[in-house]
Design a protein around this motif. Structure first.
Motif, short mmCIF file in Angstrom:
data_model
loop_
_atom_site.label_atom_id
_atom_site.label_comp_id
_atom_site.label_asym_id
_atom_site.label_seq_id
_atom_site.Cartn_x
_atom_site.Cartn_y
_atom_site.Cartn_z
N LYS A 154 -3.46 1.11 -2.57
CA LYS A 154 -4.27 -0.01 -3.03
C LYS A 154 -3.36 -1.20 -3.25
O LYS A 154 -2.17 -1.05 -3.50
CB LYS A 154 -4.97 0.34 -4.36
N THR A 155 -3.93 -2.38 -3.21
CA THR A 155 -3.17 -3.58 -3.50
C THR A 155 -3.35 -3.98 -4.96
O THR A 155 -4.27 -3.52 -5.65
CB THR A 155 -3.59 -4.73 -2.58
N SER A 170 -4.80 -9.70 -5.13
CA SER A 170 -5.49 -9.25 -3.93
C SER A 170 -6.97 -9.00 -4.18
O SER A 170 -7.34 -8.29 -5.12
CB SER A 170 -4.84 -7.96 -3.41
N THR A 171 -7.81 -9.55 -3.31
CA THR A 171 -9.25 -9.32 -3.43
C THR A 171 -9.59 -7.86 -3.21
O THR A 171 -10.44 -7.29 -3.90
CB THR A 171 -10.00 -10.19 -2.40
N THR A 172 -8.93 -7.23 -2.24
CA THR A 172 -9.20 -5.82 -1.98
C THR A 172 -8.87 -4.96 -3.20
O THR A 172 -9.64 -4.07 -3.58
CB THR A 172 -8.39 -5.33 -0.77
N GLY A 173 -7.71 -5.22 -3.82
CA GLY A 173 -7.33 -4.48 -5.01
C GLY A 173 -8.32 -4.69 -6.14
O GLY A 173 -8.67 -3.75 -6.87
N LEU A 174 -8.79 -5.92 -6.30
CA LEU A 174 -9.76 -6.22 -7.35
C LEU A 174 -11.09 -5.54 -7.07
O LEU A 174 -11.70 -4.94 -7.96
CB LEU A 174 -9.93 -7.73 -7.47
N SER A 175 -11.54 -5.60 -5.81
CA SER A 175 -12.81 -4.96 -5.46
C SER A 175 -12.73 -3.46 -5.68
O SER A 175 -13.71 -2.84 -6.14
CB SER A 175 -13.16 -5.26 -3.99
N ILE A 180 0.16 5.68 -4.15
CA ILE A 180 1.57 5.84 -3.79
C ILE A 180 2.41 4.71 -4.37
O ILE A 180 3.51 4.92 -4.86
CB ILE A 180 1.76 5.95 -2.27
N HIS A 181 1.91 3.50 -4.25
CA HIS A 181 2.46 2.33 -4.91
C HIS A 181 1.47 1.20 -4.66
O HIS A 181 0.61 1.29 -3.79
CB HIS A 181 3.87 1.96 -4.40
N TYR A 182 1.53 0.16 -5.46
CA TYR A 182 0.58 -0.94 -5.34
C TYR A 182 1.17 -2.00 -4.41
O TYR A 182 2.09 -2.72 -4.78
CB TYR A 182 0.28 -1.55 -6.71
N GLY A 183 0.66 -2.05 -3.20
CA GLY A 183 1.20 -3.02 -2.25
C GLY A 183 0.79 -4.43 -2.59
O GLY A 183 -0.24 -4.67 -3.22
N ASP A 184 1.61 -5.39 -2.18
CA ASP A 184 1.20 -6.78 -2.34
C ASP A 184 0.25 -7.18 -1.21
O ASP A 184 -0.56 -8.08 -1.37
CB ASP A 184 2.41 -7.72 -2.40
N THR A 185 0.35 -6.49 -0.06
CA THR A 185 -0.60 -6.72 1.03
C THR A 185 -0.90 -5.39 1.71
O THR A 185 -0.06 -4.50 1.77
CB THR A 185 -0.03 -7.68 2.10
N THR A 186 -2.11 -5.26 2.25
CA THR A 186 -2.44 -4.06 3.02
C THR A 186 -1.66 -4.04 4.33
O THR A 186 -1.41 -2.97 4.88
CB THR A 186 -3.95 -4.00 3.32
N ALA A 223 8.71 -11.38 -7.09
CA ALA A 223 7.33 -11.21 -7.57
C ALA A 223 6.51 -10.38 -6.60
O ALA A 223 5.70 -9.54 -7.01
CB ALA A 223 6.68 -12.59 -7.76
N SER A 224 6.74 -10.58 -5.30
CA SER A 224 6.02 -9.81 -4.30
C SER A 224 6.40 -8.33 -4.35
O SER A 224 5.55 -7.45 -4.26
CB SER A 224 6.33 -10.38 -2.90
N VAL A 225 7.69 -8.06 -4.52
CA VAL A 225 8.16 -6.68 -4.61
C VAL A 225 7.56 -5.98 -5.82
O VAL A 225 7.04 -4.85 -5.74
CB VAL A 225 9.69 -6.62 -4.69
N ILE A 226 7.60 -6.65 -6.96
CA ILE A 226 7.15 -6.02 -8.21
C ILE A 226 5.65 -5.77 -8.21
O ILE A 226 5.15 -4.93 -8.97
CB ILE A 226 7.60 -6.89 -9.41
N ASN A 227 4.90 -6.46 -7.35
CA ASN A 227 3.48 -6.17 -7.23
C ASN A 227 3.21 -4.73 -6.83
O ASN A 227 2.10 -4.23 -6.99
CB ASN A 227 2.82 -7.10 -6.20
N ASN A 228 4.23 -4.04 -6.28
CA ASN A 228 4.04 -2.66 -5.84
C ASN A 228 4.05 -1.67 -6.99
O ASN A 228 3.71 -0.50 -6.79
CB ASN A 228 5.16 -2.28 -4.86
N PHE A 229 4.42 -2.10 -8.20
CA PHE A 229 4.62 -1.15 -9.31
C PHE A 229 3.67 -1.42 -10.47
O PHE A 229 3.08 -2.46 -10.58
CB PHE A 229 6.07 -1.20 -9.80
#
Length: 618
Positions: A207-208, A213-218, A254-260, A612-618
């Protein structure tokens, strides 16, 4: 009509090649920064050079848009020039789409400050996020006048992309599959073995991050709908009551991606190399349009050049439209009420918004994997089972909740998201003294970037910091300095800040990159636990010069547990290639060996954004 130079873009389907070929145009695909969707960087496009904003004698209308629509809006902008809506203007207008993630644009607009781009030519006149969820948040947090009157012009449902073989093990296509089914697989310690596939290991979800991310929020809203048993009228109380259900669901991440796109790239590479991808991820929350791109052989939704050949994946993803319902990304567009938008620009923007509702514009949308609002417009060849989608899906549409409900869901996710154990490993070799053009050295940028990430972690998350160069030693080994052992962050943020500042006075010599990564990997695998995101973030600005271990030996060592099924506690590595001298090829191989992702910070001045982009994964 004035002619524009080629535009650098990011997201499209295979139809781009056909469309560009029809027009006889060619786009230049340049090397990209991998950031979280800023106007000056993105997850598949990149910097827009000055040439893209050359004065062509027309009113310039910049549209800040989510990445998956950049290329489609580029074609729509060209069609607009030939439309009655454009002809009715007093002077010509040139629409210029740029990529800004929905979450980032929301943050920029609610800050009350100017748009964060030094080039005012790139300041947006219009905004097209993936969902009106974001325009509602800006209206509530700033002012309704700032976001104008958003109106949807296309939509795409949020689905779960599942490798077809795995989906069939769950009963696809004859059996309805819901988020509850995924949650049960997450909760069952047998994982895939519970449906007769023990070799696949645990059930893994990608998940993002819902903050950007809109996908992560949805996805988190769909979880709350599922847990409540509702298909409408979701409340903040429903979100609160769904906390345990969502917490279990998050344990599979697995981890929170910044983008799919980054997740899909990794899955695609593993699939093409014969691994099948099942050891990496079982289901990906994504928009239907991204799944269509993946199945055509364009996992990162990059700009497809005329004549470019795409290779479909050996194992396609199929769209699981959850039986409990799907949120839709309704893709609004609006003229901003910002101080920098002139009356002439606002008029031209309104004309473009009106054009997007016309039949001529709606006919273009399906070529890019988006559904038109007008149901009478044919969807075309992409929207078929061959490409993994069901044109009749989803059976249930979940309405967008109220702003306070969305805020409650984001706040809840911050508390229940999967816990993290992260070791940051920073190169402090001599080349880190080089200037990066903004008054800082590379080391200054690295320190400040690392410091800026600390606020992301909860006090219960584990954070450690190491630095490496030759001529130093510590309990962790030769050539390594331990600034902080991996342990719960608790209230130590100021102490970690201070320790990072101390790096400015450290001796800086050679670059034993591979040895440092090997030591960090040993440390993290020894302490890795199931139920956590166990990760190493590596920042390096150069080539390995001083390791006793070769790259091939390192890959063999760290990749030994990445086979089908994997381990219950994998340690993934997220390298940052910092500056033009970084060994991007080696760092990419290291990331891929562990199922991590690498990040390109070749423009060293933007290291803060990369962190900031990297840390979005955690």
């Amino acid at each position: 009509m004035a002619t524009r130079p080629p535009r650098q873009t990011s997201s499209t389907s295979i139809s781009t090649a056909r469309s560009r070929a029809r027009r006889g145009g060619a786009l230049a695909l340049l090397t990209a920064l991998a950031l979280t969707g800023c106007s000056f960087a993105d997850d598949g496009g990149g910097d827009f050079g000055d040439g893209d904003f050359v004065d062509d004698g027309c009113t310039s209308v910049v549209v800040a848009t989510s990445s998956e629509k950049v290329n489609m809006l580029d074609e729509l902008a060209d069609a607009f020039k030939e439309s009655p809506e454009h002809d009715a203007l007093d002077e010509c207008a040139t629409v210029r789409p740029i990529n800004v993630s929905s979450g980032d644009a929301t943050r920029f607009l609610t800050s009350g400050e100017d748009w964060p781009d030094e080039d005012t030519r790139r300041w947006p006149v219009m905004w097209s996020p993936a969902s009106t969820v974001w325009t509602d948040r800006v209206a509530a947090a700033a002012s309704a006048s700032l976001v104008g009157e958003p109106e949807s012009f296309t939509h795409t449902p949020v689905v779960f992309g599942v490798p077809e073989t795995m989906a069939k093990a769950l009963g696809y296509p004859g059996t309805d599959i819901g988020i509850t089914d995924f949650e049960a697989l997450c909760q069952d310690p047998d994982g895939w073995a519970s449906v007769g596939k023990p070799i696949w290991g645990s059930f893994k979800i990608s998940k993002t991050n819902p903050n950007t991310s809109t996908t992560g929020l949805s996805a988190i809203l769909m979880q709350s709908y599922e847990a409540s048993g509702k298909q409408a009228d979701l409340t903040a109380a429903d979100v609160a009551a769904s906390a345990e259900f969502s917490r279990v669901f998050e344990e599979c991440v697995i981890h929170y991606g910044d983008t799919t796109g980054k997740v899909l790239n990794t899955l695609y590479d593993e699939t093409q190399n014969g691994a099948g991808g099942s050891g990496y991820v079982s289901a990906v929350a994504l928009e239907e349009t991204s799944l269509l791109n993946y199945n055509q052989g364009n996992p990162d939704s990059h700009t497809v050049q005329p004549g470019e050949t795409l290779t479909p994946p050996k194992e396609k993803l199929v769209a699981v439209y959850p039986s409990g319902g799907s949120m839709w990304s309704d893709n609004p567009i609006t003229v901003l009420g910002a101080d920098w938008v002139t009356g002439v620009q606002a008029e031209a923007g309104a004309a473009f918004a009106a054009f997007l509702q016309t039949d001529a514009a709606q006919q273009i949308l399906p070529e890019y994997g988006f559904r038109p609002l007008d149901a009478s417009v044919p969807l075309g060849d992409l929207f078929t089972a061959e490409y993994g989608v069901d044109p009749a899906g989803p059976a249930v549409t979940l309405p967008k909740p109220a702003v306070d409900v969305v805020s409650a869901a984001i706040d809840q996710w911050t508390q229940i998201r999967k816990p993290s154990s992260v070791l940051e490993v920073i190169d402090i070799s001599g080349s880190m003294d080089e200037e990066i053009g903004d008054g800082r050295s590379k080391l200054d940028g690295a320190i400040e970037g690392a410091q800026s990430t600390l606020g992301h972690f909860r006090s219960s998350d584990e954070v450690g910091v190491w630095a490496f160069t030759t001529g130093v030693s510590s309990a962790a080994g030769e050539n390594i300095v331990v600034l902080r052992d991996v342990s719960p962050l608790a209230s130590d943020r100021e102490a970690v800040d201070s320790s990072l500042d101390d790096l400015r006075f450290a001796d800086r010599e050679g670059t034993p990159l591979y040895d440092a990564i090997a030591a960090a990997y040993d440390e993290m695998t020894a302490r890795a636990e199931p139920g956590r995101i166990n990760a190493i973030v590596v920042l390096s600005d150069g080539q390995d010069t001083d390791s006793t271990m070769s790259l091939d030996s390192l890959i063999a060592r760290i990749g030994s547990t990445s086979g089908e099924g994997g381990e219950d506690s994998p340690v993934r590595i997220f390298p940052i290639a910092y500056g033009e001298g970084a060994d991007t090829s080696a760092l990419q191989r290291i990331a891929e060996a562990t199922g991590g992702q690498w990040f390109d910070a070749s423009d060293a001045a933007k290291i803060d954004l990369v962190f900031a982009s990297v840390i979005n994964n955690f």
